[in-house]
Design an enzyme around this catalytic site. Structure first.
Site, PDB file in Angstrom:
ATOM      1  N   GLY A 115       0.721  -1.251  -0.121  1.00  0.00           N
ATOM      2  CA  GLY A 115      -0.040   0.145  -0.063  1.00  0.00           C
ATOM      3  C   GLY A 115       0.730   1.389   0.077  1.00  0.00           C
ATOM      4  O   GLY A 115       0.489   2.247  -0.601  1.00  0.00           O
ATOM      5  N   ASP A 116       2.034   1.281   0.884  1.00  0.00           N
ATOM      6  CA  ASP A 116       2.860   2.333   0.879  1.00  0.00           C
ATOM      7  C   ASP A 116       3.559   2.643  -0.554  1.00  0.00           C
ATOM      8  O   ASP A 116       3.709   3.591  -0.934  1.00  0.00           O
ATOM      9  CB  ASP A 116       4.208   2.186   1.901  1.00  0.00           C
TER      10      ASP A 116
END
Length: 311
Positions: free
Chosen positions: A255-256
């Site tokens: 997600g990052d």
């Protein structure tokens, strides 16, 4: 220049086992430790893509070298402020036989007001018009839950683009600064809006996103895991983005990496479609490796990503 802020980094101690049962003695065959923290992950992906990026935030004095050595190894520009105590350690137990992952996240040491003020002063002195500031992750003990509001206000005063990835009350306070982009999933949206976490129709999801916009979000990148993502623009456009294909190795940081890829597109002044392609490709590249995606993998996967404008 892109700046990333990580207030609550972590050392991720990853344990791989073929069986894990609560209340019993378990054995494992492999372990490794990687540096973590949402903003740090974003900065490493951006650095891999050869963007001009500086990673800042707070580290504990007792185990700061694990981070600083990795930054040097990756030639990552950084300016971290050293707090007395330890940076937290997270244990991640992977049961390979069942494809399950159990996490035990540490809390770390309480951060002093002096350290927070030093960080805010650094941002105020260095941010310039046109820069991008990505603030991501939870906040440590001792830090008030309006810290992202304070950081967002600094970005706005400097005419820098503010991207925020956090949750719950930290996000609610940060939304007051009207961040350019947030990247929640459905569960996080439910937490922010105080709604039950369940399946929602596309129409209901659109209504929830409009509520987020009314709270201050300009653009919303809705992560849907293996189903890809939706992007809701401040112009009222909606884009659906697919995912890269590959074997899942490690979901931590994907997600990052999506935020990093999207930010890279902004940094390069690319179209929204290409920003979304880079986001999905970076997320996939990380998911298919033990740590964080490399440039060549991201560029290769980007060619696979399909973006469909649905409104």
């Amino acid at each position: 220049m892109i700046y990333t802020v990580t207030l609550n980094p972590a050392l991720d101690h990853i344990i791989e086992t073929d069986g894990f049962n609560i209340g019993e003695t378990n054995y494992y065959k492999n372990e490794y430790v990687v540096i973590g923290g949402k903003g740090i992950n974003v900065s490493i992906i951006l650095n891999n893509l050869e963007a001009e990026v500086l990673s800042t935030g707070i580290l504990g004095s007792n185990n700061k070298n694990s981070f600083l050595e990795k930054f040097d190894e990756n030639n990552l520009k950084n300016k971290f402020f050293i707090n007395k105590g330890v940076t937290r350690t997270n244990l991640k137990i992977k049961n390979l036989s069942k494809f399950e992952e159990t996490e035990l996240n540490g809390l770390g040491s309480t951060v002093s007001l002096e350290i927070i003020n030093e960080l805010k002063t650094f941002l105020n002195d260095n941010l310039k018009s046109g820069d991008i500031l990505v603030a991501a992750g939870s906040i440590p003990a001792g830090v008030k839950n309006n810290i992202y509001e304070e950081i967002g206000n600094i970005a706005n005063e400097k005419n820098a683009l503010f991207i925020l990835d956090t949750s719950k009350v930290n996000m609610l306070n940060g939304l007051k600064t009207k961040p350019y982009l947030i990247k929640p999933n459905i569960e996080e949206i439910c937490e922010i809006l105080n709604l039950p976490f369940k399946e929602y129709s596309f129409e209901e999801t659109c209504e929830m996103v409009e509520k987020l916009k009314s709270l201050g979000a300009r653009n919303v990148l809705l992560s849907r895991g293996s189903k890809g993502s939706y992007f809701f623009s401040e112009k009222g456009e909606i884009f659906e983005t697919g995912i890269a294909k590959g074997k899942l190795v490690n979901s931590v940081g994907s997600g990052d990496s999506m935020i990093a890829g999207f930010t890279y597109g902004l940094y390069k002044n690319l179209s929204i479609e290409e920003c979304l392609q880079f986001g999905a490709a970076a997320g996939g590249a990380t998911a298919f490796t033990e740590w964080l995606g490399l440039k060549e993998d991201i560029l290769k996967l980007k060619q696979e990503i399909k973006v469909n404008k649905i409104k």
